[in-house]
Design a protein around this motif. Structure first.
Motif, PDB file in Angstrom:
ATOM      1  N   VAL A  96       0.847  -1.208   0.000  1.00  0.00           N
ATOM      2  CA  VAL A  96       0.000   0.000   0.000  1.00  0.00           C
ATOM      3  C   VAL A  96       0.882   1.258   0.000  1.00  0.00           C
ATOM      4  O   VAL A  96       1.990   1.243   0.544  1.00  0.00           O
ATOM      5  N   PRO A  97       0.414   2.359  -0.598  1.00  0.00           N
ATOM      6  CA  PRO A  97       1.214   3.586  -0.593  1.00  0.00           C
ATOM      7  C   PRO A  97       1.244   4.207   0.806  1.00  0.00           C
ATOM      8  O   PRO A  97       0.214   4.263   1.477  1.00  0.00           O
ATOM      9  N   LEU A  98       2.451   4.654   1.212  1.00  0.00           N
ATOM     10  CA  LEU A  98       2.592   5.326   2.516  1.00  0.00           C
ATOM     11  C   LEU A  98       3.175   6.717   2.248  1.00  0.00           C
ATOM     12  O   LEU A  98       4.194   6.853   1.554  1.00  0.00           O
ATOM     13  N   ARG A 118       2.613   6.310  10.071  1.00  0.00           N
ATOM     14  CA  ARG A 118       2.176   5.478   8.935  1.00  0.00           C
ATOM     15  C   ARG A 118       1.942   4.067   9.447  1.00  0.00           C
ATOM     16  O   ARG A 118       2.814   3.477  10.095  1.00  0.00           O
ATOM     17  N   ILE A 119       0.752   3.562   9.155  1.00  0.00           N
ATOM     18  CA  ILE A 119       0.353   2.270   9.729  1.00  0.00           C
ATOM     19  C   ILE A 119      -0.160   1.375   8.599  1.00  0.00           C
ATOM     20  O   ILE A 119      -0.971   1.827   7.783  1.00  0.00           O
ATOM     21  N   GLU A 120       0.305   0.135   8.567  1.00  0.00           N
ATOM     22  CA  GLU A 120      -0.206  -0.809   7.555  1.00  0.00           C
ATOM     23  C   GLU A 120      -1.157  -1.799   8.227  1.00  0.00           C
ATOM     24  O   GLU A 120      -0.831  -2.363   9.284  1.00  0.00           O
ATOM     25  N   CYS A 121      -2.307  -1.998   7.614  1.00  0.00           N
ATOM     26  CA  CYS A 121      -3.351  -2.798   8.269  1.00  0.00           C
ATOM     27  C   CYS A 121      -3.887  -3.903   7.355  1.00  0.00           C
ATOM     28  O   CYS A 121      -3.889  -3.770   6.129  1.00  0.00           O
ATOM     29  N   ARG A 122      -4.379  -4.953   8.028  1.00  0.00           N
ATOM     30  CA  ARG A 122      -5.054  -6.075   7.344  1.00  0.00           C
ATOM     31  C   ARG A 122      -6.454  -6.198   7.937  1.00  0.00           C
ATOM     32  O   ARG A 122      -6.595  -6.285   9.167  1.00  0.00           O
TER      33      ARG A 122
END
Ligand SMILES: Cc1cc2nc3c(=O)[nH]c(=O)nc-3n(C[C@H](O)[C@H](O)[C@H](O)COP(=O)(O)O)c2cc1C
Length: 380
Positions: A107-109, A116-120
């Motif tokens: 995903v773009p950050l 910045r947080i990456e989630c599922r």
């Protein structure tokens, strides 16, 4: 059909009082990036780390997240309001001109975001016009900075209560008797002494540097700026301008109680200078401050009083005189006689006379401090 309890527009207005940060939710599918501005983001649990976001079902971003089950949450910095606008507009390429990199999930950050947080996605629920995604956090990073905020439909900045308190404490510290000229102001030492966050200490030091009370020395770092004759003169000139403004607003509009209180405070200063010496310098500074503050306060303008207090006359007097007070014999009794003459002009309602006395008093205060600075060798 369910009964409508509150008008949606009313609800929007009311719930707008709940201040929040601002994020850009991003996702990616088949080489195309998607994103939108969102404030409906909430931390959900720590174990496991989870958050929830609410996204309108009519948006491309929602459709893609529903399929890819991954998204990024970019918490915007206070300098990124332009991105909040850009990602809130429906357009073909919201990422045009935007710096970003791809996270491990693809995903773009956004570069420069506060976090910045990456989630599922673990689960999702439909709620009215929106879909609520409950998601587990795979990665999260943050940088220094301050958040962009959203309150009553407008963007703003976050003002930290602690920052203000620490700033006041360090300011008082600088203006107090406890530090020598050009003493270093060590951020880590101040942080532990005041039990304050290091970021609050830096905020205070930067602000004090802009105000001229602290400066940056190449070797020592932050140091106390010595007070010279010019700084002292400028401060008393500023006080004079404020007091003249206060006189314009107050004279002729005061009640008997207010005049009596002003007289009482003036009389308290009279015995504290005698035979060209301060009888008790500490009590003189306190009585003098009480008189001048009340005098400015009579203009009934909190803005004026605030500006007056920010001059820190009390602290500046301490800095200028306390080291020399034992030998200083230039404290004219006319200083307190000026107070009496100003009050008498107020009692008569004579604005011109009051103005003249205020200007005389200001010149005399400047002269007194100038002499004290000279006794100290030109800097205090
Ligand atoms: C400050 C702010 C907060 C917003 N919060 C949300 C939100 O939490 N959820 C949402 O679906 N839209 C929210 N929006 C609206 C979307 O950003 C906007 O409708 C966006 O353009 C929709 O994306 P689209 O271009 O794919 O239609 C918000 C807009 C702003 C300005």
């Amino acid at each position: 059909m369910k009964e409508q309890r509150v008008d949606p527009q009313v609800f929007r207005q009311v719930i707008g009082n709940f201040a929040s940060g601002v994020t850009v939710i991003t996702t990616r599918e088949q080489d195309t990036n998607y994103g939108l501005t969102a404030s409906a983001v909430t931390s959900l649990t720590l174990e496991p780390p989870m958050l929830l976001v609410c996204i309108n079902k009519n948006t491309g971003t929602q459709a893609v997240i529903s399929r890819t089950r991954t998204f990024g949450v970019n918490i915007l910095d206070q300098d990124q309001a332009h991105l909040a606008y850009q990602f809130a507009k429906s357009q073909t390429d919201k990422f045009q001109g935007v710096d970003f990199s791809y996270g491990t999930s693809g995903v773009p950050l956004l570069t420069g975001a506060l976090a910045r947080i990456e989630c599922r996605v673990a689960a999702d629920v439909e709620a009215g016009t929106h879909r609520v995604f409950l998601a587990e956090v795979d990665s999260a990073d943050t940088s220094t900075g301050a958040p962009l905020t959203y309150f009553r439909g407008t963007f703003g900045r976050f003002e930290m209560v602690q920052d203000e308190a620490v700033y006041q404490q360090i300011r008082d510290h600088i203006l107090s008797r406890s530090l020598a000229i050009a003493d270093a102001l060590e951020p880590s030492k101040l942080s532990s002494q005041l039990n304050a966050a290091i970021s609050s200490v830096y905020y205070a030091l930067t602000r004090l540097t802009t105000e001229g009370l602290a400066s940056r020395d190449l070797v020592k770092g932050y140091v106390i700026t010595p007070i010279d004759v010019k700084t002292s003169d400028d401060t008393f000139d500023a006080r004079c301008a404020i007091e003249l403004g206060a006189t314009d607003r107050a004279i002729g509009h005061l009640g008997a109680d207010e005049l009596a209180e002003l007289r009482k405070r003036m009389e308290a200063t009279l015995p504290l200078i005698s035979g060209n010496r301060f009888v008790d310098f500490e009590r003189y500074v306190a009585a003098n401050t009480a008189f001048h503050e009340y005098f400015v306060g009579l203009a009934k303008s909190s803005a004026l009083l605030d500006v007056y207090r920010r001059l820190s006359i009390e602290g500046i007097m301490w800095r200028i005189i306390w080291r020399t007070v034992s030998v200083f014999d230039q404290a004219s009794e006319e200083l307190t006689a000026d107070h009496r003459r100003i009050v008498e002009a107020y009692e008569k309602g004579d604005k011109e006379l009051a103005r003249r006395e205020i200007i005389n008093h200001s010149e005399r205060s400047k002269l007194t401090c100038r002499k004290a600075i000279e006794v100290s060798g030109g800097l205090v």
